[in-house]
Design a protein around this motif. Structure first.
Motif, PDB file in Angstrom:
ATOM      1  N   GLY A 177       0.821  -1.209   0.000  1.00 54.13           N
ATOM      2  CA  GLY A 177       0.000   0.000   0.000  1.00 54.13           C
ATOM      3  C   GLY A 177       0.850   1.253   0.000  1.00 54.13           C
ATOM      4  N   GLY A 178       2.091   1.136   0.525  1.00 52.35           N
ATOM      5  CA  GLY A 178       3.044   2.232   0.417  1.00 52.35           C
ATOM      6  C   GLY A 178       3.461   2.472  -1.010  1.00 52.35           C
ATOM      7  N   HIS A 179       3.487   1.389  -1.815  1.00 54.77           N
ATOM      8  CA  HIS A 179       3.755   1.570  -3.241  1.00 54.77           C
ATOM      9  C   HIS A 179       2.584   2.252  -3.926  1.00 54.77           C
ATOM     10  CE1 HIS A 179       4.166   0.511  -7.548  1.00 54.77           C
ATOM     11  NE2 HIS A 179       5.447   0.731  -7.300  1.00 54.77           N
ATOM     12  N   VAL A 180       1.355   1.870  -3.569  1.00 58.79           N
ATOM     13  CA  VAL A 180       0.195   2.572  -4.120  1.00 58.79           C
ATOM     14  C   VAL A 180       0.283   4.050  -3.770  1.00 58.79           C
ATOM     15  CG1 VAL A 180      -2.319   2.685  -4.231  1.00 58.79           C
ATOM     16  CG2 VAL A 180      -1.212   0.475  -3.882  1.00 58.79           C
ATOM     17  N   CYS A 181       0.672   4.336  -2.519  1.00 64.29           N
ATOM     18  CA  CYS A 181       0.793   5.718  -2.059  1.00 64.29           C
ATOM     19  C   CYS A 181       1.869   6.474  -2.824  1.00 64.29           C
ATOM     20  CB  CYS A 181       1.090   5.717  -0.559  1.00 64.29           C
ATOM     21  SG  CYS A 181       1.319   7.355   0.169  1.00 64.29           S
ATOM     22  N   SER A 182       3.058   5.883  -2.949  1.00 62.25           N
ATOM     23  CA  SER A 182       4.146   6.580  -3.643  1.00 62.25           C
ATOM     24  C   SER A 182       3.898   6.638  -5.149  1.00 62.25           C
ATOM     25  CB  SER A 182       5.492   5.922  -3.338  1.00 62.25           C
ATOM     26  OG  SER A 182       5.545   4.592  -3.815  1.00 62.25           O
ATOM     27  N   ASP A 183       3.209   5.649  -5.689  1.00 64.52           N
ATOM     28  CA  ASP A 183       2.826   5.695  -7.098  1.00 64.52           C
ATOM     29  C   ASP A 183       1.874   6.856  -7.336  1.00 64.52           C
ATOM     30  OD1 ASP A 183       3.206   4.599  -9.645  1.00 64.52           O
ATOM     31  OD2 ASP A 183       1.485   3.248  -9.481  1.00 64.52           O
ATOM     32  N   LEU A 184       0.920   7.032  -6.419  1.00 67.16           N
ATOM     33  CA  LEU A 184      -0.014   8.151  -6.506  1.00 67.16           C
ATOM     34  C   LEU A 184       0.709   9.482  -6.353  1.00 67.16           C
ATOM     35  CD1 LEU A 184      -2.960   9.273  -6.540  1.00 67.16           C
ATOM     36  CD2 LEU A 184      -2.954   8.966  -4.047  1.00 67.16           C
ATOM     37  N   SER A 185       1.639   9.563  -5.404  1.00 69.28           N
ATOM     38  CA  SER A 185       2.297  10.842  -5.133  1.00 69.28           C
ATOM     39  C   SER A 185       3.298  11.238  -6.216  1.00 69.28           C
ATOM     40  CB  SER A 185       2.988  10.799  -3.772  1.00 69.28           C
ATOM     41  OG  SER A 185       4.051   9.870  -3.764  1.00 69.28           O
ATOM     42  N   THR A 186       3.760  10.265  -7.002  1.00 67.87           N
ATOM     43  CA  THR A 186       4.704  10.582  -8.083  1.00 67.87           C
ATOM     44  C   THR A 186       4.035  10.581  -9.463  1.00 67.87           C
ATOM     45  OG1 THR A 186       5.376   8.246  -8.217  1.00 67.87           O
ATOM     46  CG2 THR A 186       6.700   9.694  -6.834  1.00 67.87           C
TER      47      THR A 186
END
Length: 326
Positions: A177-186
């Motif tokens: 879910g941290g990847h989903v978060c960082s994917d969203l933020s980038t």
């Protein structure tokens, strides 16, 4: 109808069980766990790129302790958000993305428990149940991102009715879910789906982002192998690895970041967070990076007592104030 705690559910969730009270003193105020106030479907019809045979949703209880649920969900055919409303709202919101290696989502440990902590501090909390990439979706690599983008836009569309500032919507994710978060933020501006209604004219950029012990890189040298395999599928190209490594997609337009990882994490190497931190700094994006000696993986807010990582919730609260979120 009586429902056994290990019954498999399709569609919605059962909220009969209460959540554990975190042991850390800073979490002691969470003594009356609540059920979500509302369930918000992400898509008006079938989600984009649906397979011919839709996934069958299953919820499994992993805990043997009746009042300490630890549920996981697979077969997500109905991506949605669970909204928790604070008693004393501060006008801000956080979109929470649970982890689970992109093969499942641990929505108690890295979802509802996080929401319960946040609402005690005035935040509206939205727990995202996103599509899992290995479950037949046409654009598997972008399915979780599409759900996260859509979720941010729906929160902003509903901001007025909820007395939330549409500018003050943060993202927080754990592990995959941290990847989903960082994917969203980038990659918040990436076109990952065809617009379906007026909400899709709104920005998907978070006000700020907090990937916690995140999967970041698809580089086989440091990637979490399970997440990489589920997201990219068999035999991914080098171009696919780069496209879905958040540290390779950082730009000056990215929001401020708050990063947390334990150096003794044996599931997702700490190098994931270090690479993202370095990329953000190189791009001129504000980033607070917290690397703790001990904590392992999956500590959330309820498995932190007595460890260095126990400091992270208070650190995030202070950081959120400094970024203007609260």
């Amino acid at each position: 109808m009586d429902i056994d705690r290990r019954t498999l559910f399709v569609g919605g969730l059962s909220f009969a069980a209460t959540l554990p009270v975190p042991a850390h003193a800073a979490m002691a105020s969470i003594i009356n766990p609540r059920s979500p106030n509302e369930i918000i479907d992400l898509w008006p019809n079938i989600p984009p790129g649906a397979p011919r045979t839709m996934p069958v949703e299953t919820i499994e209880e992993r805990s043997a302790v009746a009042d300490r649920p630890d549920r996981i969900i697979t077969g997500v055919a109905r991506p949605r958000m669970y909204l928790f409303k604070p008693d004393r709202p501060n006008g801000a919101a956080v979109l929470i993305m649970p982890g689970g290696g992109y093969r499942q989502e641990a929505f108690d440990n890295s979802g509802f428990q996080i929401a319960h902590w946040l609402v005690t501090h005035g935040y509206h909390a939205f727990v995202l149940i996103y599509r899992l990439p290995g479950e037949g979706w046409a654009d598997r690599t972008n399915a979780p991102l599409a759900d996260a983008q859509r979720a941010m836009r729906l929160i902003r569309q509903k901001a007025g009715a909820l007395a939330i500032s549409p500018e003050r919507v943060a993202a927080m994710g754990f592990s995959a879910g941290g990847h989903v978060c960082s994917d969203l933020s980038t990659r918040f501006a990436t076109s990952s789906y065809t617009p379906v209604d007026a909400a899709d004219s709104l920005s998907a950029r978070p006000h700020c982002a907090a990937p916690i012990y995140p999967v970041v890189s698809m580089d086989p040298a440091i990637a979490h192998a399970g997440s990489r395999d589920k997201l990219l599928g068999p035999n991914p190209t080098k171009a696919m690895e780069v496209a879905h490594s958040s540290d390779r997609n950082v730009s000056l337009q990215c929001p401020p970041h708050f990063l947390v990882h334990a150096a003794d994490d044996e599931t997702v190497p700490v190098e994931n967070t270090l690479r993202l931190s370095a990329a953000l700094r190189a791009a001129g994006v504000k980033v607070d990076t917290h690397i703790f000696a001990e904590g392992g993986h999956g500590f959330g807010v309820s498995r932190i007592a007595g460890m260095p990582v126990a400091a992270w919730p208070e650190l995030w609260l202070g950081w959120a104030r400094r970024t203007g979120l609260a």
